[in-house]
Design a protein around this motif. Sequence first.
Motif, PDB file in Angstrom:
ATOM      1  N   PRO A 154      33.383 -19.860   3.285  1.00  0.00           N
ATOM      2  CA  PRO A 154      34.053 -21.154   4.144  1.00  0.00           C
ATOM      3  C   PRO A 154      33.604 -22.441   3.756  1.00  0.00           C
ATOM      4  O   PRO A 154      34.324 -23.494   3.600  1.00  0.00           O
ATOM      5  CB  PRO A 154      33.677 -20.842   5.707  1.00  0.00           C
ATOM      6  N   ASP A 155      32.017 -22.850   3.328  1.00  0.00           N
ATOM      7  CA  ASP A 155      31.671 -24.035   3.002  1.00  0.00           C
ATOM      8  C   ASP A 155      32.111 -24.346   1.453  1.00  0.00           C
ATOM      9  O   ASP A 155      32.416 -25.350   1.266  1.00  0.00           O
ATOM     10  CB  ASP A 155      30.079 -24.033   3.169  1.00  0.00           C
ATOM     11  N   ARG A 156      32.194 -23.188   0.795  1.00  0.00           N
ATOM     12  CA  ARG A 156      32.629 -23.593  -0.694  1.00  0.00           C
ATOM     13  C   ARG A 156      34.020 -24.039  -0.580  1.00  0.00           C
ATOM     14  O   ARG A 156      34.319 -24.769  -1.383  1.00  0.00           O
ATOM     15  CB  ARG A 156      32.163 -22.321  -1.446  1.00  0.00           C
ATOM     16  N   ASP A 157      34.796 -23.114  -0.044  1.00  0.00           N
ATOM     17  CA  ASP A 157      36.108 -23.571   0.140  1.00  0.00           C
ATOM     18  C   ASP A 157      36.574 -25.100   0.530  1.00  0.00           C
ATOM     19  O   ASP A 157      37.327 -25.730  -0.024  1.00  0.00           O
ATOM     20  CB  ASP A 157      37.031 -22.397   0.779  1.00  0.00           C
ATOM     21  N   ALA A 158      35.877 -25.405   1.569  1.00  0.00           N
ATOM     22  CA  ALA A 158      35.914 -26.684   2.107  1.00  0.00           C
ATOM     23  C   ALA A 158      35.342 -27.730   1.222  1.00  0.00           C
ATOM     24  O   ALA A 158      35.881 -28.632   1.197  1.00  0.00           O
ATOM     25  CB  ALA A 158      35.033 -26.857   3.416  1.00  0.00           C
ATOM     26  N   PHE A 159      34.507 -27.433   0.569  1.00  0.00           N
ATOM     27  CA  PHE A 159      33.660 -28.447  -0.290  1.00  0.00           C
ATOM     28  C   PHE A 159      34.792 -28.418  -1.551  1.00  0.00           C
ATOM     29  O   PHE A 159      35.105 -29.653  -1.856  1.00  0.00           O
ATOM     30  CB  PHE A 159      32.629 -27.825  -1.008  1.00  0.00           C
ATOM     31  N   ALA A 160      35.543 -27.527  -1.883  1.00  0.00           N
ATOM     32  CA  ALA A 160      36.667 -27.560  -2.942  1.00  0.00           C
ATOM     33  C   ALA A 160      37.554 -28.258  -2.666  1.00  0.00           C
ATOM     34  O   ALA A 160      38.023 -29.212  -3.399  1.00  0.00           O
ATOM     35  CB  ALA A 160      36.791 -26.173  -3.595  1.00  0.00           C
ATOM     36  N   ARG A 161      38.084 -28.282  -1.398  1.00  0.00           N
ATOM     37  CA  ARG A 161      39.198 -29.041  -0.956  1.00  0.00           C
ATOM     38  C   ARG A 161      38.996 -30.497  -0.873  1.00  0.00           C
ATOM     39  O   ARG A 161      39.648 -31.374  -1.286  1.00  0.00           O
ATOM     40  CB  ARG A 161      39.664 -28.501   0.349  1.00  0.00           C
ATOM     41  N   GLY A 169      39.042 -32.315 -10.330  1.00  0.00           N
ATOM     42  CA  GLY A 169      39.629 -30.910 -10.138  1.00  0.00           C
ATOM     43  C   GLY A 169      38.541 -29.948 -10.258  1.00  0.00           C
ATOM     44  O   GLY A 169      37.262 -30.102 -10.805  1.00  0.00           O
ATOM     45  N   CYS A 170      38.863 -28.886  -9.392  1.00  0.00           N
ATOM     46  CA  CYS A 170      37.555 -27.720  -9.577  1.00  0.00           C
ATOM     47  C   CYS A 170      38.386 -26.442  -9.183  1.00  0.00           C
ATOM     48  O   CYS A 170      39.542 -26.706  -8.702  1.00  0.00           O
ATOM     49  CB  CYS A 170      36.559 -28.294  -8.503  1.00  0.00           C
ATOM     50  N   HIS A 171      37.861 -25.276  -9.290  1.00  0.00           N
ATOM     51  CA  HIS A 171      38.628 -24.242  -8.982  1.00  0.00           C
ATOM     52  C   HIS A 171      37.368 -23.173  -8.805  1.00  0.00           C
ATOM     53  O   HIS A 171      36.218 -23.129  -9.160  1.00  0.00           O
ATOM     54  CB  HIS A 171      39.467 -23.688 -10.131  1.00  0.00           C
ATOM     55  N   LEU A 201      31.558 -22.320  -7.705  1.00  0.00           N
ATOM     56  CA  LEU A 201      32.835 -23.139  -7.887  1.00  0.00           C
ATOM     57  C   LEU A 201      32.536 -23.670  -9.368  1.00  0.00           C
ATOM     58  O   LEU A 201      31.796 -24.241  -9.716  1.00  0.00           O
ATOM     59  CB  LEU A 201      32.484 -24.218  -6.996  1.00  0.00           C
ATOM     60  N   ALA A 202      33.713 -23.779 -10.129  1.00  0.00           N
ATOM     61  CA  ALA A 202      33.717 -24.299 -11.300  1.00  0.00           C
ATOM     62  C   ALA A 202      34.210 -25.672 -11.408  1.00  0.00           C
ATOM     63  O   ALA A 202      35.307 -26.171 -10.935  1.00  0.00           O
ATOM     64  CB  ALA A 202      34.686 -23.653 -12.306  1.00  0.00           C
ATOM     65  N   LEU A 203      33.113 -26.573 -11.863  1.00  0.00           N
ATOM     66  CA  LEU A 203      33.462 -28.083 -12.086  1.00  0.00           C
ATOM     67  C   LEU A 203      34.036 -28.360 -13.544  1.00  0.00           C
ATOM     68  O   LEU A 203      33.682 -27.708 -14.481  1.00  0.00           O
ATOM     69  CB  LEU A 203      32.382 -29.074 -11.825  1.00  0.00           C
ATOM     70  N   PRO A 204      34.828 -29.559 -13.376  1.00  0.00           N
ATOM     71  CA  PRO A 204      35.306 -29.919 -14.881  1.00  0.00           C
ATOM     72  C   PRO A 204      34.112 -30.672 -15.796  1.00  0.00           C
ATOM     73  O   PRO A 204      33.267 -31.128 -15.370  1.00  0.00           O
ATOM     74  CB  PRO A 204      36.265 -31.154 -14.314  1.00  0.00           C
ATOM     75  N   VAL A 205      34.256 -29.754 -17.144  1.00  0.00           N
ATOM     76  CA  VAL A 205      33.237 -29.956 -17.996  1.00  0.00           C
ATOM     77  C   VAL A 205      34.067 -30.110 -19.410  1.00  0.00           C
ATOM     78  O   VAL A 205      33.447 -29.836 -20.386  1.00  0.00           O
ATOM     79  CB  VAL A 205      32.218 -29.273 -17.862  1.00  0.00           C
TER      80      VAL A 205
END
Length: 232
Positions: A154-161, A169-171, A201-205
């Motif tokens: 729940p926290d990970r998905d909210a963080f991504a949004r 961008g993240c996924h 969570l994957a962050l852009p790099v």
Amino acid sequence: MGTPADELRRELAESGVRPGAEVIVPSYGTSEAAEAVLLVGARPVFVDIAADTLCVDPAAVAAAVTPRTAAVIPVHTFGHPADMAGIERIGARHGLRVIGYGPEDESAADVRRRQAHAAYLDERLRGVITQPVAHHVCHTYQQYVVRVPGNGRPDRDAFARALRSRGVGCHVPVQTPVHRTSRFRREMWLAETERAADECLALPVDAQMTRRELQRVVSACNALGGLLQVAA
């Protein structure tokens, strides 16, 4: 020229893996290794990952070996190499074929840029948990993966949004472990695999990213991470 998965299937067949044999594979990541095992008529045996590398855990491999085991496929996850030396020692002990697998890297220049971007993020990110990388390991950062602390998915998905709303961008790199997909549907619990699927969570790099874009990632993550920690 075939895909890496096609080449893996051929390598399994050429190494003597026969129908009915077992092949040990990780569940965290793509399904390509498990699919290749099915294509030669063998049975994929899913094992857990190591929390620090997100690659298959050698201890889990050792525990999964049976008289039917013919091979192990350590997958190099997101550019982090699997512990090939440790798994090859297990393979030698039991007479197993060890076949490392991972998507092909881009040019050396792109890899170096991603590594530099990852080092920049590692030094500055707060509020998320960055992946530790041992000094002797060459991580190519096909994906830059962090963990979001808090209440798992729940926290990970909210963080991504929230990151996306700030233009970052993240996924989620793995939504569902392979052993729980409809194709395989195994009744088993792989603790580190499940935890990674909930937290990562994957962050852009990307190699083409500018310093300004990297700074935006840091600023957004650090602000949101601080809020999550206060809420916890």
